[in-house]
Design a protein around this motif. Structure first.
Motif, PDB file in Angstrom:
ATOM      1  N   LEU A 204     -38.380 -48.230  93.839  1.00 54.70           N
ATOM      2  CA  LEU A 204     -37.745 -49.649  94.010  1.00 54.70           C
ATOM      3  C   LEU A 204     -36.900 -50.236  92.904  1.00 54.70           C
ATOM      4  O   LEU A 204     -35.791 -50.346  93.001  1.00 54.70           O
ATOM      5  CB  LEU A 204     -38.882 -50.834  94.056  1.00 54.70           C
TER       6      LEU A 204
ATOM      7  N   SER B 214     -44.395 -53.549 105.231  1.00 58.09           N
ATOM      8  CA  SER B 214     -43.622 -54.197 104.555  1.00 58.09           C
ATOM      9  C   SER B 214     -44.407 -55.364 103.599  1.00 58.09           C
ATOM     10  O   SER B 214     -45.477 -55.680 104.095  1.00 58.09           O
ATOM     11  CB  SER B 214     -42.702 -54.939 105.270  1.00 58.09           C
TER      12      SER B 214
ATOM     13  N   LEU C 121     -33.801 -47.559  93.138  1.00 64.89           N
ATOM     14  CA  LEU C 121     -32.958 -48.268  94.387  1.00 64.89           C
ATOM     15  C   LEU C 121     -32.208 -49.373  94.000  1.00 64.89           C
ATOM     16  O   LEU C 121     -31.062 -49.276  94.594  1.00 64.89           O
ATOM     17  CB  LEU C 121     -33.944 -48.344  95.582  1.00 64.89           C
ATOM     18  N   LEU C 122     -32.519 -50.156  93.492  1.00 65.05           N
ATOM     19  CA  LEU C 122     -32.230 -51.405  93.080  1.00 65.05           C
ATOM     20  C   LEU C 122     -30.986 -51.108  92.129  1.00 65.05           C
ATOM     21  O   LEU C 122     -29.679 -51.599  92.220  1.00 65.05           O
ATOM     22  CB  LEU C 122     -32.907 -52.579  92.522  1.00 65.05           C
TER      23      LEU C 122
ATOM     24  N   SER D  93     -28.325 -44.207  97.030  1.00 66.30           N
ATOM     25  CA  SER D  93     -28.967 -45.174  97.502  1.00 66.30           C
ATOM     26  C   SER D  93     -29.805 -44.761  99.023  1.00 66.30           C
ATOM     27  O   SER D  93     -30.772 -45.360  99.153  1.00 66.30           O
ATOM     28  CB  SER D  93     -27.933 -46.472  97.790  1.00 66.30           C
ATOM     29  N   PHE D  94     -29.023 -44.166  99.646  1.00 69.24           N
ATOM     30  CA  PHE D  94     -29.722 -43.908 101.121  1.00 69.24           C
ATOM     31  C   PHE D  94     -30.941 -43.102 100.922  1.00 69.24           C
ATOM     32  O   PHE D  94     -32.054 -43.495 101.447  1.00 69.24           O
ATOM     33  CB  PHE D  94     -28.941 -43.106 101.951  1.00 69.24           C
TER      34      PHE D  94
ATOM     35  N   LEU E  35     -32.707 -42.838  98.183  1.00 72.36           N
ATOM     36  CA  LEU E  35     -33.882 -43.744  97.493  1.00 72.36           C
ATOM     37  C   LEU E  35     -34.614 -44.758  98.419  1.00 72.36           C
ATOM     38  O   LEU E  35     -35.648 -44.967  98.441  1.00 72.36           O
ATOM     39  CB  LEU E  35     -33.575 -44.412  96.332  1.00 72.36           C
ATOM     40  N   TYR E  36     -33.841 -45.272  99.450  1.00 78.23           N
ATOM     41  CA  TYR E  36     -34.131 -46.049 100.515  1.00 78.23           C
ATOM     42  C   TYR E  36     -35.244 -45.663 101.383  1.00 78.23           C
ATOM     43  O   TYR E  36     -36.312 -45.999 101.771  1.00 78.23           O
ATOM     44  CB  TYR E  36     -33.152 -47.021 101.296  1.00 78.23           C
ATOM     45  N   ARG E  37     -34.756 -44.498 101.687  1.00 75.28           N
ATOM     46  CA  ARG E  37     -35.537 -43.579 102.785  1.00 75.28           C
ATOM     47  C   ARG E  37     -36.827 -43.285 102.085  1.00 75.28           C
ATOM     48  O   ARG E  37     -37.928 -43.181 102.741  1.00 75.28           O
ATOM     49  CB  ARG E  37     -34.795 -42.251 103.212  1.00 75.28           C
TER      50      ARG E  37
ATOM     51  N   ALA F 262     -28.203 -49.092  94.164  1.00 73.43           N
ATOM     52  CA  ALA F 262     -27.603 -50.005  95.094  1.00 73.43           C
ATOM     53  C   ALA F 262     -26.617 -51.095  94.170  1.00 73.43           C
ATOM     54  O   ALA F 262     -25.424 -51.313  94.752  1.00 73.43           O
ATOM     55  CB  ALA F 262     -28.292 -50.839  95.976  1.00 73.43           C
TER      56      ALA F 262
ATOM     57  N   TRP G 121     -38.474 -44.710  99.503  1.00 75.08           N
ATOM     58  CA  TRP G 121     -39.092 -45.991  99.191  1.00 75.08           C
ATOM     59  C   TRP G 121     -39.792 -46.345 100.579  1.00 75.08           C
ATOM     60  O   TRP G 121     -40.886 -47.004 100.787  1.00 75.08           O
ATOM     61  CB  TRP G 121     -38.043 -46.795  98.809  1.00 75.08           C
ATOM     62  N   LYS G 122     -39.168 -46.393 101.517  1.00 80.70           N
ATOM     63  CA  LYS G 122     -39.682 -46.830 103.045  1.00 80.70           C
ATOM     64  C   LYS G 122     -40.632 -46.161 103.331  1.00 80.70           C
ATOM     65  O   LYS G 122     -41.614 -46.589 103.737  1.00 80.70           O
ATOM     66  CB  LYS G 122     -38.326 -46.875 103.987  1.00 80.70           C
TER      67      LYS G 122
END
Length: 179
Positions: free
Chosen positions: A105, A168, A108-109, A154-155, A157-159, A112, A161-162
Motif C-alpha cells: 500500500l 476490503s 502503491l500510494l 501503479s497498475f 502494485l494495485y493488482r 500513484a 495489493w488487491k
C-alpha cells in the motif's frame, strides 16, 4: 484372442485458480541480496522508470524557466523515491524490517502520487517552453513516457495489493448501516 479388462481408477483433478502477487519476496530473517525481483514485470518497470528519469533529468537541466524547475523537482523526487524502493527490493528489506507497515500500500500510494505529479509536471513543462525548445520538448516527451511507466507500475502494485487483501478494509459495520 484374449479379452482383458483393465480397471482404471480415474483421478479427479480439480484446479483452483488463485491469483498470487507478481513478486513474492523470499522469506528470510535478515538483509540479503535479492536480484529475482528485477526479473519480474514490476522490477523491470522500476528499472525503466530509473532509466527514463535519467533521460528526463539530462534533457531538462539546466532549468531556465520556472516550469522546468518544477519539472526537474518532480523528476528528481521520483527518481530518488524509485531508487529507494529498488534498494528495498534489492536488499530484501521488506522482510528484514519488522515494522507494521503495509509495504504494498505504501509503494502503491507513492507510485500513484508520482504518476499524478508527473502528469502535472509534463503539462507545465510543455507550457513553459522557453530557451532551447528542443531540449524542453524532449524532456516533456520523456516525461510522458515515464508518466506512462509509473502508471503501469501503479497498475501492477494495485493488482498485487488487491490480491493480497481479498476483503476490503471498508466492509465493516460502518458501511452497512443505512441512515
Amino acid at each position: 484372442m484374449m479379452a482383458e479388462t483393465h480397471s482404471k481408477s480415474e483421478v479427479s483433478t480439480t484446479t483452483t485458480t488463485t491469483t498470487s502477487p507478481t513478486y513474492a519476496a523470499p522469506k528470510s530473517s535478515g538483509i540479503s541480496l535479492c536480484l529475482q525481483y528485477f526479473k519480474t514485470g514490476p522490477g523491470i518497470v522500476k528499472l525503466v522508470e530509473l532509466l527514463i528519469g535519467i533521460l528526463c533529468m539530462a534533457c531538462a537541466a539546466p532549468a531556465w524557466t520556472k516550469g522546468t524547475h518544477w519539472f526537474l523537482f518532480v523528476v528528481v523526487t521520483a527518481f530518488v523515491s524509485t531508487a529507494i524502493w529498488c534498494f528495498i527490493y534489492l536488499l530484501n528489506l521488506k522482510s528484514a524490517i519488522t515494522l507494521p507497515i503495509d509495504w504494498l500500500l505504501t509503494e502503491l500510494l507513492n507510485t500513484a502520487i508520482t504518476t499524478l505529479l508527473y502528469l502535472i509536471a509534463v503539462i507545465v513543462q510543455f507550457c513553459s517552453i522557453g530557451v532551447e525548445p528542443q531540449r524542453n520538448i524532449a524532456a516533456g516527451v520523456f516525461g510522458v513516457f515515464n508518466m506512462l511507466t509509473y502508471a503501469i507500475g501503479s497498475f501492477y502494485l494495485y493488482r498485487d495489493w488487491k490480491d493480497s487483501h481479498p476483503h476490503s478494509s471498508f466492509s465493516g459495520p460502518v458501511l452497512k448501516r443505512n441512515p
